[in-house]
Design a protein around this motif. Structure first.
Motif, mmCIF file in Angstrom:
data_model
loop_
_atom_site.group_PDB
_atom_site.id
_atom_site.type_symbol
_atom_site.label_atom_id
_atom_site.label_comp_id
_atom_site.label_asym_id
_atom_site.label_seq_id
_atom_site.Cartn_x
_atom_site.Cartn_y
_atom_site.Cartn_z
ATOM 1 N N TYR A 37 0.837 -1.192 0.000
ATOM 2 C CA TYR A 37 0.000 0.000 0.000
ATOM 3 C C TYR A 37 0.879 1.252 0.000
ATOM 4 O O TYR A 37 1.904 1.286 0.701
ATOM 5 C CB TYR A 37 -0.853 0.069 1.266
ATOM 6 N N CYS A 38 0.467 2.273 -0.729
ATOM 7 C CA CYS A 38 1.056 3.575 -0.477
ATOM 8 C C CYS A 38 0.072 4.360 0.383
ATOM 9 O O CYS A 38 -1.142 4.110 0.352
ATOM 10 C CB CYS A 38 1.425 4.313 -1.752
ATOM 11 N N ALA A 39 0.619 5.267 1.157
ATOM 12 C CA ALA A 39 -0.195 6.057 2.074
ATOM 13 C C ALA A 39 0.407 7.445 2.195
ATOM 14 O O ALA A 39 1.615 7.625 2.018
ATOM 15 C CB ALA A 39 -0.253 5.380 3.451
ATOM 16 N N LYS A 40 -0.430 8.422 2.500
ATOM 17 C CA LYS A 40 0.039 9.788 2.665
ATOM 18 C C LYS A 40 -0.120 10.237 4.099
ATOM 19 O O LYS A 40 -0.959 9.743 4.852
ATOM 20 C CB LYS A 40 -0.720 10.750 1.734
ATOM 21 N N PHE A 95 -1.194 8.300 8.993
ATOM 22 C CA PHE A 95 -1.435 8.062 7.572
ATOM 23 C C PHE A 95 -2.943 8.141 7.326
ATOM 24 O O PHE A 95 -3.682 7.227 7.717
ATOM 25 C CB PHE A 95 -0.933 6.685 7.154
ATOM 26 N N SER A 107 -4.705 8.551 4.281
ATOM 27 C CA SER A 107 -5.269 8.010 3.046
ATOM 28 C C SER A 107 -4.373 6.894 2.547
ATOM 29 O O SER A 107 -3.148 7.027 2.564
ATOM 30 C CB SER A 107 -5.383 9.100 1.979
ATOM 31 N N TRP A 108 -5.012 5.822 2.103
ATOM 32 C CA TRP A 108 -4.299 4.649 1.635
ATOM 33 C C TRP A 108 -4.836 4.263 0.247
ATOM 34 O O TRP A 108 -6.027 4.413 -0.028
ATOM 35 C CB TRP A 108 -4.539 3.468 2.587
ATOM 36 N N TYR A 128 -5.791 2.470 13.709
ATOM 37 C CA TYR A 128 -6.375 2.178 12.410
ATOM 38 C C TYR A 128 -7.346 1.001 12.545
ATOM 39 O O TYR A 128 -7.133 0.095 13.345
ATOM 40 C CB TYR A 128 -5.303 1.793 11.382
ATOM 41 N N LYS A 158 -8.014 2.085 7.708
ATOM 42 C CA LYS A 158 -8.644 3.399 7.832
ATOM 43 C C LYS A 158 -8.183 4.044 9.128
ATOM 44 O O LYS A 158 -8.199 3.422 10.185
ATOM 45 C CB LYS A 158 -10.167 3.238 7.862
#
Lengths: 123, 107
Positions: free
Chosen positions: A95-98, A110, A112-113, B36, B45
């Motif tokens: 996954y990339c995440a911001k 983080f 958003s994924w 999360y 999430k």
């Protein structure tokens, strides 16, 4: 809205290389720290790598240090993960995440994924 | 490196129950702690950051507390849609280690 779309996964033989991409949209990419996180089948989350907003700073989990390289191209709003010397232990969804807010540091959660891309290392 | 532990590893509770999950860091991390939620087959999430700040859009039945080394995630009234695995994560510095997860289901 924020979108992160990973690509580049697939089946790769042990010892080979693979490059993952994460295309970002819906936010000012050049101001956010970006991360790669992976999850082996049926296992928990493992942080892999981080790159600063301008690409000047990078860090890696010990498990991938020396084998993986993170980079970013702000002209393409894309972050990459170059993976080499792959082994079965690297089989996972990547996954990339911001980061949650734009920052010059990487002390953020983080928020958003992407949907992830599956990498399977197998002969 | 700082290690993150969670307890319990799994729990089963009834709808409406109060559920508490504990996360412990091997060294102090101030309040650089996130929680999360990952539902089966879904993407993680963000629920809570800064140990106790609810992320926008997250139901108010979720709450977080703690600082330093000991943290808790509380679901005040468990709902069927809360069936998921919950992870804590430290983000004061790299490596941004996740806890092993706590699987929550309905009794």
């Amino acid at each position: 809205q924020v979108q992160l779309v990973e690509s580049g996964g697939g089946v790769v033989q042990p010892g080979r290389s693979l490059r993952l991409s994460c295309a970002a949209s819906g936010f000012t990419f050049s101001t956010y720290v970006m991360h790669w996180v992976r999850q082996a089948p049926g296992k928990g989350l493992e942080w892999v790598s981080v790159i600063s907003y301008d690409g000047s700073n990078k860090n890696y989990a010990d498990s991938v240090k020396g084998r993986f390289a993170i980079s970013r191209d702000s002209s393409k709003n894309t972050v990459y993960l170059q993976m080499s010397s792959l082994g079965a232990e690297d089989t996972a969804i990547y996954y990339c995440a911001k980061d949650n807010t734009p920052s010059q540091s990487w002390q953020q959660a983080f928020d958003s994924w992407g949907q992830g891309t599956l990498v399977t290392v197998s002969s | 490196d700082i290690q993150m532990t969670q307890s319990p590893s799994s729990l089963s509770a009834s709808v409406g129950d109060r559920v508490t999950i504990t996360c412990r860091a091997s060294q102090g991390i101030s309040n650089y702690l996130a929680w999360y939620q990952q539902k089966p087959g879904k993407v993680p999430k963000l629920l809570i950051h800064s140990a106790s700040t609810l992320q926008s859009g997250v139901p108010s039945r979720f709450s977080g507390s703690g600082s330093g080394t000991d943290f808790t995630l509380t679901i005040s009234s468990l709902q069927p849609e809360d069936v998921a695995t919950y992870y804590c994560q430290k983000y004061n510095s790299a490596p941004f280690t996740f806890g092993p997860g706590t699987k929550v289901d309905i009794k």
